[in-house]
Motif scaffolding. Structure first.
Motif, PDB file in Angstrom:
ATOM      1  N   GLY A  15     -20.441  24.115  11.578  1.00  0.00           N
ATOM      2  CA  GLY A  15     -21.556  24.573  12.388  1.00  0.00           C
ATOM      3  C   GLY A  15     -21.886  23.654  13.551  1.00  0.00           C
ATOM      4  N   GLY A  16     -21.305  22.469  13.534  1.00  0.00           N
ATOM      5  CA  GLY A  16     -21.567  21.505  14.582  1.00  0.00           C
ATOM      6  C   GLY A  16     -20.694  21.701  15.810  1.00  0.00           C
ATOM      7  N   SER A  17     -20.815  20.763  16.749  1.00  0.00           N
ATOM      8  CA  SER A  17     -20.092  20.844  18.019  1.00  0.00           C
ATOM      9  C   SER A  17     -19.407  19.524  18.336  1.00  0.00           C
ATOM     10  CB  SER A  17     -21.056  21.178  19.162  1.00  0.00           C
ATOM     11  OG  SER A  17     -21.677  22.433  18.968  1.00  0.00           O
ATOM     12  N   LEU A  18     -18.303  19.636  19.027  1.00  0.00           N
ATOM     13  CA  LEU A  18     -17.579  18.481  19.546  1.00  0.00           C
ATOM     14  C   LEU A  18     -17.017  18.851  20.911  1.00  0.00           C
ATOM     15  CD1 LEU A  18     -15.494  17.253  16.451  1.00  0.00           C
ATOM     16  CD2 LEU A  18     -17.374  16.014  17.552  1.00  0.00           C
ATOM     17  N   ARG A  19     -16.740  17.825  21.707  1.00  0.00           N
ATOM     18  CA  ARG A  19     -16.104  18.069  22.985  1.00  0.00           C
ATOM     19  C   ARG A  19     -14.892  17.155  23.150  1.00  0.00           C
ATOM     20  NH1 ARG A  19     -18.162  17.700  29.269  1.00  0.00           N
ATOM     21  NH2 ARG A  19     -17.847  15.454  28.982  1.00  0.00           N
ATOM     22  N   LEU A  20     -13.790  17.745  23.544  1.00  0.00           N
ATOM     23  CA  LEU A  20     -12.576  16.997  23.853  1.00  0.00           C
ATOM     24  C   LEU A  20     -12.409  16.916  25.361  1.00  0.00           C
ATOM     25  CD1 LEU A  20     -10.075  18.624  21.314  1.00  0.00           C
ATOM     26  CD2 LEU A  20     -11.352  16.499  21.047  1.00  0.00           C
ATOM     27  N   SER A  21     -11.891  15.791  25.808  1.00  0.00           N
ATOM     28  CA  SER A  21     -11.589  15.593  27.222  1.00  0.00           C
ATOM     29  C   SER A  21     -10.148  15.146  27.356  1.00  0.00           C
ATOM     30  CB  SER A  21     -12.500  14.531  27.839  1.00  0.00           C
ATOM     31  OG  SER A  21     -13.855  14.868  27.715  1.00  0.00           O
ATOM     32  N   CYS A  22      -9.539  15.487  28.468  1.00  0.00           N
ATOM     33  CA  CYS A  22      -8.162  15.072  28.743  1.00  0.00           C
ATOM     34  C   CYS A  22      -8.027  14.805  30.231  1.00  0.00           C
ATOM     35  CB  CYS A  22      -7.187  16.145  28.296  1.00  0.00           C
ATOM     36  SG  CYS A  22      -5.473  15.822  28.745  1.00  0.00           S
ATOM     37  N   ALA A  23      -7.745  13.560  30.575  1.00  0.00           N
ATOM     38  CA  ALA A  23      -7.583  13.167  31.969  1.00  0.00           C
ATOM     39  C   ALA A  23      -6.105  13.077  32.309  1.00  0.00           C
ATOM     40  CB  ALA A  23      -8.266  11.837  32.218  1.00  0.00           C
ATOM     41  N   ALA A  24      -5.718  13.736  33.377  1.00  0.00           N
ATOM     42  CA  ALA A  24      -4.335  13.727  33.836  1.00  0.00           C
ATOM     43  C   ALA A  24      -4.185  12.759  35.000  1.00  0.00           C
ATOM     44  CB  ALA A  24      -3.898  15.121  34.262  1.00  0.00           C
ATOM     45  N   PHE A  67     -15.347  28.421  21.498  1.00  0.00           N
ATOM     46  CA  PHE A  67     -14.805  27.331  22.302  1.00  0.00           C
ATOM     47  C   PHE A  67     -14.833  27.725  23.772  1.00  0.00           C
ATOM     48  CE2 PHE A  67     -11.726  25.330  18.950  1.00  0.00           C
ATOM     49  CZ  PHE A  67     -12.772  25.276  18.045  1.00  0.00           C
ATOM     50  N   THR A  68     -15.031  26.719  24.624  1.00  0.00           N
ATOM     51  CA  THR A  68     -15.018  26.942  26.071  1.00  0.00           C
ATOM     52  C   THR A  68     -14.166  25.872  26.731  1.00  0.00           C
ATOM     53  OG1 THR A  68     -17.247  27.888  26.007  1.00  0.00           O
ATOM     54  CG2 THR A  68     -16.398  27.184  28.148  1.00  0.00           C
ATOM     55  N   ILE A  69     -13.209  26.315  27.527  1.00  0.00           N
ATOM     56  CA  ILE A  69     -12.374  25.379  28.277  1.00  0.00           C
ATOM     57  C   ILE A  69     -12.868  25.342  29.715  1.00  0.00           C
ATOM     58  CG2 ILE A  69     -10.603  27.096  28.898  1.00  0.00           C
ATOM     59  CD1 ILE A  69      -8.521  24.826  28.482  1.00  0.00           C
ATOM     60  N   SER A  70     -12.851  24.158  30.294  1.00  0.00           N
ATOM     61  CA  SER A  70     -13.253  23.990  31.687  1.00  0.00           C
ATOM     62  C   SER A  70     -12.487  22.808  32.254  1.00  0.00           C
ATOM     63  CB  SER A  70     -14.761  23.756  31.792  1.00  0.00           C
ATOM     64  OG  SER A  70     -15.135  22.568  31.120  1.00  0.00           O
ATOM     65  N   LYS A  73     -11.488  18.680  38.599  1.00  0.00           N
ATOM     66  CA  LYS A  73     -10.411  17.944  39.262  1.00  0.00           C
ATOM     67  C   LYS A  73      -9.246  17.781  38.290  1.00  0.00           C
ATOM     68  CE  LYS A  73     -13.501  15.605  42.473  1.00  0.00           C
ATOM     69  NZ  LYS A  73     -14.029  14.299  42.972  1.00  0.00           N
ATOM     70  N   ASN A  74      -8.958  16.572  37.841  1.00  0.00           N
ATOM     71  CA  ASN A  74      -7.789  16.343  37.002  1.00  0.00           C
ATOM     72  C   ASN A  74      -8.135  16.159  35.533  1.00  0.00           C
ATOM     73  OD1 ASN A  74      -9.062  13.886  37.655  1.00  0.00           O
ATOM     74  ND2 ASN A  74      -7.263  12.732  37.099  1.00  0.00           N
ATOM     75  N   THR A  75      -9.329  16.578  35.136  1.00  0.00           N
ATOM     76  CA  THR A  75      -9.743  16.461  33.738  1.00  0.00           C
ATOM     77  C   THR A  75     -10.065  17.847  33.173  1.00  0.00           C
ATOM     78  OG1 THR A  75     -10.663  14.257  34.110  1.00  0.00           O
ATOM     79  CG2 THR A  75     -11.408  15.436  32.157  1.00  0.00           C
ATOM     80  N   VAL A  76      -9.543  18.094  31.978  1.00  0.00           N
ATOM     81  CA  VAL A  76      -9.820  19.351  31.294  1.00  0.00           C
ATOM     82  C   VAL A  76     -10.662  19.053  30.051  1.00  0.00           C
ATOM     83  CG1 VAL A  76      -7.673  19.307  29.943  1.00  0.00           C
ATOM     84  CG2 VAL A  76      -8.816  21.485  30.406  1.00  0.00           C
ATOM     85  N   TYR A  77     -11.597  19.948  29.766  1.00  0.00           N
ATOM     86  CA  TYR A  77     -12.505  19.787  28.646  1.00  0.00           C
ATOM     87  C   TYR A  77     -12.375  20.970  27.691  1.00  0.00           C
ATOM     88  CZ  TYR A  77     -14.664  16.659  32.063  1.00  0.00           C
ATOM     89  OH  TYR A  77     -14.883  15.683  32.997  1.00  0.00           O
ATOM     90  N   LEU A  78     -12.647  20.693  26.429  1.00  0.00           N
ATOM     91  CA  LEU A  78     -12.729  21.764  25.444  1.00  0.00           C
ATOM     92  C   LEU A  78     -14.027  21.570  24.668  1.00  0.00           C
ATOM     93  CD1 LEU A  78     -11.216  24.241  24.257  1.00  0.00           C
ATOM     94  CD2 LEU A  78     -10.417  22.705  22.439  1.00  0.00           C
ATOM     95  N   GLN A  79     -14.998  22.411  24.946  1.00  0.00           N
ATOM     96  CA  GLN A  79     -16.259  22.387  24.215  1.00  0.00           C
ATOM     97  C   GLN A  79     -16.107  23.268  22.987  1.00  0.00           C
ATOM     98  OE1 GLN A  79     -19.185  20.636  24.814  1.00  0.00           O
ATOM     99  NE2 GLN A  79     -19.808  21.454  22.814  1.00  0.00           N
ATOM    100  N   MET A  80     -16.300  22.687  21.828  1.00  0.00           N
ATOM    101  CA  MET A  80     -16.092  23.403  20.580  1.00  0.00           C
ATOM    102  C   MET A  80     -17.428  23.525  19.844  1.00  0.00           C
ATOM    103  SD  MET A  80     -12.529  21.612  19.365  1.00  0.00           S
ATOM    104  CE  MET A  80     -13.238  19.970  19.293  1.00  0.00           C
ATOM    105  N   ASN A  81     -17.918  24.737  19.727  1.00  0.00           N
ATOM    106  CA  ASN A  81     -19.176  25.006  19.037  1.00  0.00           C
ATOM    107  C   ASN A  81     -18.914  25.792  17.757  1.00  0.00           C
ATOM    108  OD1 ASN A  81     -20.567  23.803  21.211  1.00  0.00           O
ATOM    109  ND2 ASN A  81     -20.742  25.777  22.276  1.00  0.00           N
ATOM    110  N   SER A  82     -19.907  25.821  16.897  1.00  0.00           N
ATOM    111  CA  SER A  82     -19.802  26.559  15.632  1.00  0.00           C
ATOM    112  C   SER A  82     -18.505  26.223  14.909  1.00  0.00           C
ATOM    113  CB  SER A  82     -19.900  28.064  15.885  1.00  0.00           C
ATOM    114  OG  SER A  82     -21.113  28.402  16.519  1.00  0.00           O
TER     115      SER A  82
END
Length: 113
Positions: A15-24, A67-70, A73-82
């Motif tokens: 039920g919680g949330s986490l966010r992943l980041s990836c810098a290219a 989940f939401t991807i965004s 610039k050169n960084t991609v995020y993955l917001q993960m909810n629920s």
């Protein structure tokens, strides 16, 4: 060559949330899409989501609406909810150019019930 550095992930209750980041870095001019795959123990690596340079997105059915991807610039995020226990996996950042794919080293996401 493109280098990918992931951050985020960790342990979360259902039920919680986490966010992943990836810098290219490196030859980022060659990148066409950026995205995330995941691999759970004993399972094949699967696509989670990707985003194109134009901003179009695509999601696996299992994460749609949660989940939401965004990208910025050169960084991609993955917001993960629920988050659910079945989301437990190693999450890999991925980029594609016209000729090859690049992978990050992976970030562990563990969801407890």
């Amino acid at each position: 060559q493109v280098q990918l550095v992931e951050s985020g992930g960790g342990l979360m209750q259902a039920g919680g949330s986490l966010r992943l980041s990836c810098a290219a870095s490196g030859s980022i001019w060659s990148i066409l899409t950026m995205g995330w795959y995941r691999q759970a123990p004993g399972k094949q690596r699967e696509l989670v989501a990707y985003i194109t340079n134009g901003g179009s997105t695509n999601y696996a059915d299992s994460v749609k609406g949660r989940f939401t991807i965004s990208k910025d610039k050169n960084t991609v995020y993955l917001q993960m909810n629920s988050l659910q226990p079945e989301d437990t996996a190693v999450y890999y950042c991925n980029t594609r150019s016209a000729t090859r794919m690049y992978w990050g080293k992976g970030a562990q996401v563990t969801v407890s019930s």
